[in-house]
Design a protein around this motif. Structure first.
Motif, short mmCIF file in Angstrom:
data_model
loop_
_atom_site.label_atom_id
_atom_site.label_comp_id
_atom_site.label_asym_id
_atom_site.label_seq_id
_atom_site.Cartn_x
_atom_site.Cartn_y
_atom_site.Cartn_z
N ARG A 201 3.80 39.40 50.52
CA ARG A 201 4.73 38.26 50.58
C ARG A 201 4.10 37.11 51.34
O ARG A 201 4.16 35.95 50.89
CB ARG A 201 6.03 38.70 51.26
N LEU A 202 3.48 37.40 52.48
CA LEU A 202 2.85 36.34 53.26
C LEU A 202 1.69 35.71 52.49
O LEU A 202 1.48 34.49 52.55
CB LEU A 202 2.35 36.91 54.59
N LEU A 203 0.96 36.51 51.75
CA LEU A 203 -0.15 36.00 50.95
C LEU A 203 0.35 35.06 49.86
O LEU A 203 -0.24 34.00 49.61
CB LEU A 203 -0.92 37.17 50.34
N TRP A 204 1.45 35.43 49.21
CA TRP A 204 2.00 34.59 48.15
C TRP A 204 2.56 33.29 48.71
O TRP A 204 2.38 32.22 48.11
CB TRP A 204 3.08 35.36 47.39
N VAL A 205 3.24 33.38 49.85
CA VAL A 205 3.75 32.16 50.49
C VAL A 205 2.59 31.25 50.88
O VAL A 205 2.64 30.03 50.70
CB VAL A 205 4.60 32.51 51.72
N GLY A 206 1.52 31.85 51.39
CA GLY A 206 0.34 31.06 51.74
C GLY A 206 -0.26 30.35 50.56
O GLY A 206 -0.69 29.20 50.66
N ALA A 207 -0.29 31.04 49.41
CA ALA A 207 -0.84 30.42 48.20
C ALA A 207 -0.02 29.19 47.80
O ALA A 207 -0.58 28.14 47.43
CB ALA A 207 -0.87 31.43 47.06
N PHE A 208 1.31 29.29 47.90
CA PHE A 208 2.17 28.16 47.53
C PHE A 208 2.05 27.05 48.58
O PHE A 208 2.08 25.86 48.25
CB PHE A 208 3.62 28.61 47.39
N SER A 209 1.89 27.41 49.84
CA SER A 209 1.79 26.41 50.89
C SER A 209 0.51 25.60 50.79
O SER A 209 0.40 24.53 51.41
CB SER A 209 1.88 27.09 52.27
N HIS A 210 -0.45 26.08 50.02
CA HIS A 210 -1.70 25.35 49.80
C HIS A 210 -1.46 24.09 48.98
O HIS A 210 -2.27 23.16 49.00
CB HIS A 210 -2.69 26.27 49.08
N LEU A 211 -0.33 24.04 48.23
CA LEU A 211 -0.01 22.89 47.40
C LEU A 211 0.84 21.89 48.18
O LEU A 211 1.86 22.27 48.77
CB LEU A 211 0.75 23.31 46.15
N ASN A 212 0.44 20.62 48.15
CA ASN A 212 1.29 19.59 48.74
C ASN A 212 2.26 19.08 47.67
O ASN A 212 2.26 19.54 46.53
CB ASN A 212 0.45 18.45 49.32
N ALA A 213 3.12 18.14 48.06
CA ALA A 213 4.15 17.66 47.15
C ALA A 213 3.56 17.05 45.88
O ALA A 213 4.09 17.24 44.77
CB ALA A 213 5.04 16.64 47.87
N ASN A 214 2.46 16.31 46.02
CA ASN A 214 1.84 15.70 44.84
C ASN A 214 1.27 16.76 43.91
O ASN A 214 1.37 16.63 42.67
CB ASN A 214 0.74 14.74 45.28
N ASP A 215 0.68 17.82 44.47
CA ASP A 215 0.17 18.91 43.63
C ASP A 215 1.30 19.54 42.83
O ASP A 215 1.15 19.83 41.63
CB ASP A 215 -0.48 19.99 44.50
N VAL A 216 2.43 19.79 43.49
CA VAL A 216 3.57 20.41 42.81
C VAL A 216 4.09 19.49 41.71
O VAL A 216 4.36 19.94 40.59
CB VAL A 216 4.69 20.73 43.82
N LEU A 217 4.22 18.20 42.01
CA LEU A 217 4.72 17.26 41.01
C LEU A 217 3.81 17.22 39.80
O LEU A 217 4.27 17.24 38.65
CB LEU A 217 4.85 15.87 41.62
N ASN A 218 2.51 17.16 40.03
CA ASN A 218 1.56 17.12 38.91
C ASN A 218 1.65 18.39 38.06
O ASN A 218 1.64 18.34 36.83
CB ASN A 218 0.14 16.96 39.44
N ALA A 219 1.76 19.54 38.73
CA ALA A 219 1.82 20.80 38.01
C ALA A 219 3.08 20.93 37.18
O ALA A 219 3.10 21.63 36.16
CB ALA A 219 1.72 21.97 38.99
N MET A 220 4.15 20.24 37.59
CA MET A 220 5.44 20.34 36.91
C MET A 220 5.65 19.26 35.87
O MET A 220 6.71 19.20 35.26
CB MET A 220 6.56 20.25 37.95
N SER A 221 4.65 18.41 35.61
CA SER A 221 4.93 17.18 34.88
C SER A 221 4.30 17.07 33.51
O SER A 221 4.43 16.03 32.87
CB SER A 221 4.49 15.96 35.73
N ARG A 222 3.62 18.09 33.01
CA ARG A 222 3.00 17.90 31.71
C ARG A 222 4.00 18.17 30.59
O ARG A 222 4.94 18.94 30.74
CB ARG A 222 1.76 18.75 31.55
N GLN A 223 3.77 17.53 29.47
CA GLN A 223 4.61 17.67 28.29
C GLN A 223 3.91 18.55 27.27
O GLN A 223 2.68 18.57 27.19
CB GLN A 223 4.94 16.31 27.71
N GLN A 224 4.70 19.26 26.48
CA GLN A 224 4.14 20.17 25.48
C GLN A 224 4.89 20.06 24.17
O GLN A 224 6.06 19.70 24.12
CB GLN A 224 4.21 21.61 25.96
#
Length: 296
Positions: A201-224
């Protein structure tokens, strides 16, 4: 026939370069003579979520496994512009990984952690990108685990209540609030979090904490465009769809209904008590289904 012994020393780690120059971290391990399965994580995670698969002798004796960090995740490159997160670029990353390990006709195993929202901004699946931008027949099959198969009308009904307010919290500039959102996201993927899996659990939380807000927004923003994926299903592309009936994030019956309309060569498996991280909490059952599917 000689037995195959797999150990940590046989694992290969490398950075491959996507056509736009983005470096993609990837690792491979297993039977080089067997079929290839490319493991693709979801939003906010990384290759670490597949640590248990990379140690499973049932898989490693039969298949060659490759896992990689998607762009902006883990040890891969982190472009800053949204234009660097288009569907063709995600497909190109996948191809770069396949070619980087000199593999052909891979299976794609995708687990998706997703944030459904009302404004059609999502992290969608790599399988759709590959079916859209790679030649027909590029994949031997798709293995979906608790997936978002494509962007479309299903998003309205797919997400459960636990995800309703996560998107703005994940994009918050408030450090404490953003961290709490990442913890809540991970906790909604694992139904039985206890002392035995606390380190993961701590490892997974750490992986997500590596992303800042801009990283998250970019990852969530592509169209398909989902049509190439659905057309591949109508054309006979093999599909294994696995999900649990206790998933806290997604109503997977919505996905099953959409897939059933298009994929003619499929198997759907519902695991009683399974949560969103089905491959983690029910590894044995998932591995048995994967073995049967790929070796069929």
């Amino acid at each position: 026939m000689a037995s195959i012994l797999i150990n940590e020393t046989s694992k290969v780690s490398k950075l491959v370069t996507s056509p736009d120059g983005c470096k993609i971290f990837a690792e491979g391990v297993g039977n080089l003579e067997g079929p290839t399965i490319i493991l693709v994580h979801g939003l906010g995670s990384s290759t670490v979520v597949f640590n248990n698969f990379f140690k499973d002798d049932r898989l490693l004796s039969k298949f060659y496994l490759v896992r990689y960090d998607m762009r902006s995740h883990g040890r891969s490159g982190r472009p800053v512009d949204q234009s660097d997160y288009s569907s063709p670029k995600f497909a190109a990353d996948f191809v770069a990984v396949v070619e980087g390990f000199n593999r052909q006709k891979p299976y794609l195993l995708g687990w998706q952690g997703n944030i459904p929202s009302s404004n059609n901004i999502h992290l969608a699946t790599v399988a759709t990108d590959v079916c859209t931008h790679c030649p027909a027949g590029y994949l031997s099959g798709i293995i979906y685990i608790s997936p978002l198969p494509y962007i479309g009308a299903i998003m309205k009904d797919l997400g459960k209540e636990s995800l309703k307010n996560l998107r703005p919290r994940l994009l918050s500039q408030d450090v404490a609030g953003a961290l709490k959102a990442r913890i809540d996201f991970v906790d909604s993927t694992i139904n039985d979090c206890n002392a035995s899996n606390w380190d993961d659990r701590l490892l997974w939380v750490g992986a997500f904490s590596h992303l800042n807000a801009n990283d998250v927004l970019n990852a969530m923003s592509r169209q398909q465009d989902p049509e190439p994926l659905l057309a591949a299903g109508r054309g006979g592309l093999k599909l294994l769809h696995l999900y649990g009936d206790a998933d806290k994030q997604l109503d997977n019956t919505v996905v099953e209904a959409q897939i059933s309309q298009h994929f003619i060569n499929k198997k759907v498996v519902v695991i009683k008590g399974g949560g969103h991280a089905l491959f983690y909490e029910f590894q044995g059952q998932v591995v048995e289904e994967v073995l049967a599917f790929v070796t069929k």
